[in-house]
Motif scaffolding. Structure first.
Motif, PDB file in Angstrom:
ATOM      1  N   ALA A  80       0.829  -1.214   0.000  1.00 47.65           N
ATOM      2  CA  ALA A  80       0.000   0.000   0.000  1.00 47.65           C
ATOM      3  C   ALA A  80       0.862   1.262   0.000  1.00 47.65           C
ATOM      4  O   ALA A  80       0.420   2.316  -0.461  1.00 47.65           O
ATOM      5  N   ARG A  81       2.088   1.165   0.491  1.00 42.20           N
ATOM      6  CA  ARG A  81       3.047   2.291   0.528  1.00 42.20           C
ATOM      7  C   ARG A  81       2.430   3.566   1.093  1.00 42.20           C
ATOM      8  O   ARG A  81       2.490   4.633   0.493  1.00 42.20           O
ATOM      9  N   ARG A  82       1.861   3.469   2.277  1.00 36.02           N
ATOM     10  CA  ARG A  82       1.250   4.631   2.929  1.00 36.02           C
ATOM     11  C   ARG A  82       1.846   4.826   4.316  1.00 36.02           C
ATOM     12  O   ARG A  82       2.376   3.904   4.903  1.00 36.02           O
ATOM     13  N   GLY A  83       1.727   6.022   4.830  1.00 34.57           N
ATOM     14  CA  GLY A  83       2.003   6.331   6.220  1.00 34.57           C
ATOM     15  C   GLY A  83       3.396   6.013   6.710  1.00 34.57           C
ATOM     16  O   GLY A  83       4.388   6.187   6.004  1.00 34.57           O
ATOM     17  N   ALA A  84       3.452   5.526   7.946  1.00 32.69           N
ATOM     18  CA  ALA A  84       4.724   5.287   8.636  1.00 32.69           C
ATOM     19  C   ALA A  84       5.641   4.312   7.898  1.00 32.69           C
ATOM     20  O   ALA A  84       6.848   4.588   7.790  1.00 32.69           O
ATOM     21  N   PRO A  85       5.136   3.189   7.386  1.00 35.69           N
ATOM     22  CA  PRO A  85       6.064   2.292   6.678  1.00 35.69           C
ATOM     23  C   PRO A  85       6.751   2.962   5.485  1.00 35.69           C
ATOM     24  O   PRO A  85       7.943   2.777   5.261  1.00 35.69           O
ATOM     25  N   LYS A  86       6.002   3.765   4.738  1.00 40.20           N
ATOM     26  CA  LYS A  86       6.588   4.472   3.595  1.00 40.20           C
ATOM     27  C   LYS A  86       7.677   5.429   4.069  1.00 40.20           C
ATOM     28  O   LYS A  86       8.766   5.473   3.493  1.00 40.20           O
ATOM     29  N   ARG A  87       7.395   6.163   5.138  1.00 40.21           N
ATOM     30  CA  ARG A  87       8.395   7.088   5.688  1.00 40.21           C
ATOM     31  C   ARG A  87       9.607   6.340   6.233  1.00 40.21           C
ATOM     32  O   ARG A  87      10.745   6.777   6.072  1.00 40.21           O
ATOM     33  N   ASP A  88       9.353   5.186   6.873  1.00 41.86           N
ATOM     34  CA  ASP A  88      10.461   4.402   7.428  1.00 41.86           C
ATOM     35  C   ASP A  88      11.407   3.917   6.340  1.00 41.86           C
ATOM     36  O   ASP A  88      12.626   4.060   6.455  1.00 41.86           O
ATOM     37  N   PHE A  89      10.870   3.354   5.271  1.00 44.93           N
ATOM     38  CA  PHE A  89      11.724   2.868   4.180  1.00 44.93           C
ATOM     39  C   PHE A  89      12.554   4.008   3.600  1.00 44.93           C
ATOM     40  O   PHE A  89      13.737   3.830   3.311  1.00 44.93           O
ATOM     41  N   ALA A  90      11.952   5.177   3.442  1.00 48.72           N
ATOM     42  CA  ALA A  90      12.689   6.340   2.927  1.00 48.72           C
ATOM     43  C   ALA A  90      13.772   6.773   3.918  1.00 48.72           C
ATOM     44  O   ALA A  90      14.909   7.055   3.522  1.00 48.72           O
ATOM     45  N   ARG A  91      13.437   6.799   5.194  1.00 46.98           N
ATOM     46  CA  ARG A  91      14.392   7.209   6.231  1.00 46.98           C
ATOM     47  C   ARG A  91      15.576   6.240   6.301  1.00 46.98           C
ATOM     48  O   ARG A  91      16.702   6.641   6.568  1.00 46.98           O
ATOM     49  N   TRP A  92      15.307   4.976   6.061  1.00 49.60           N
ATOM     50  CA  TRP A  92      16.377   3.982   6.085  1.00 49.60           C
ATOM     51  C   TRP A  92      17.222   4.009   4.820  1.00 49.60           C
ATOM     52  O   TRP A  92      18.211   3.289   4.705  1.00 49.60           O
ATOM     53  N   GLY A  93      16.824   4.819   3.834  1.00 53.17           N
ATOM     54  CA  GLY A  93      17.610   4.973   2.612  1.00 53.17           C
ATOM     55  C   GLY A  93      17.299   3.972   1.518  1.00 53.17           C
ATOM     56  O   GLY A  93      18.058   3.851   0.552  1.00 53.17           O
TER      57      GLY A  93
END
Length: 115
Positions: free
Chosen positions: A29-42
């Motif tokens: 679904a690439r929404r919310g916190a998981p989407k932000r987490d993956f981006a934050r982890w690079g």
């Protein structure tokens, strides 16, 4: 029905499959916190989609007795990657705890299957 290791293994496998199916849908679904987490982890955006697809594949493989070992192997590999990511990024225990529970359920299922 008498309890035996085969029925206990099947129950554990269904629980693990359900958890991985939910995680897969969340990642796809690439929404919310998981989407932000993956981006934050690079990680690139496509990596979250790959993780979601692999989680769903693992869930499907876990449901059939004939493919369960492959499903457990894939689930274990996914969790090793998740734990490495969480530890490398010094995530708080609140992020680490679900990954540890998923991992423990996989290990218990493997032990029950091969005991």
């Amino acid at each position: 029905m008498a309890w035996n290791s085969a029925s206990f293994e099947s129950i554990l496998a269904v629980i693990v499959a359900a958890l991985f199916a939910v995680a897969g849908v969340v990642n796809l679904a690439r929404r919310g916190a998981p989407k932000r987490d993956f981006a934050r982890w690079g990680y690139p955006a496509w990596f979250q989609l790959l993780c979601g697809a692999l989680e769903l594949l693992s869930a499907a493989l876990l449901l059939e007795q004939q493919t369960r070992v492959l499903g457990l192997t894939l689930a274990g590999a996914i969790m090793i990657g998740a734990l490495v990511t969480l530890l490398r990024n010094r995530e708080p225990f609140a992020h680490l705890a679900p990954a540890l529970i998923f991992s423990a359920l996989i290990v218990v299922t493997v032990v029950v299957r091969f005991s």
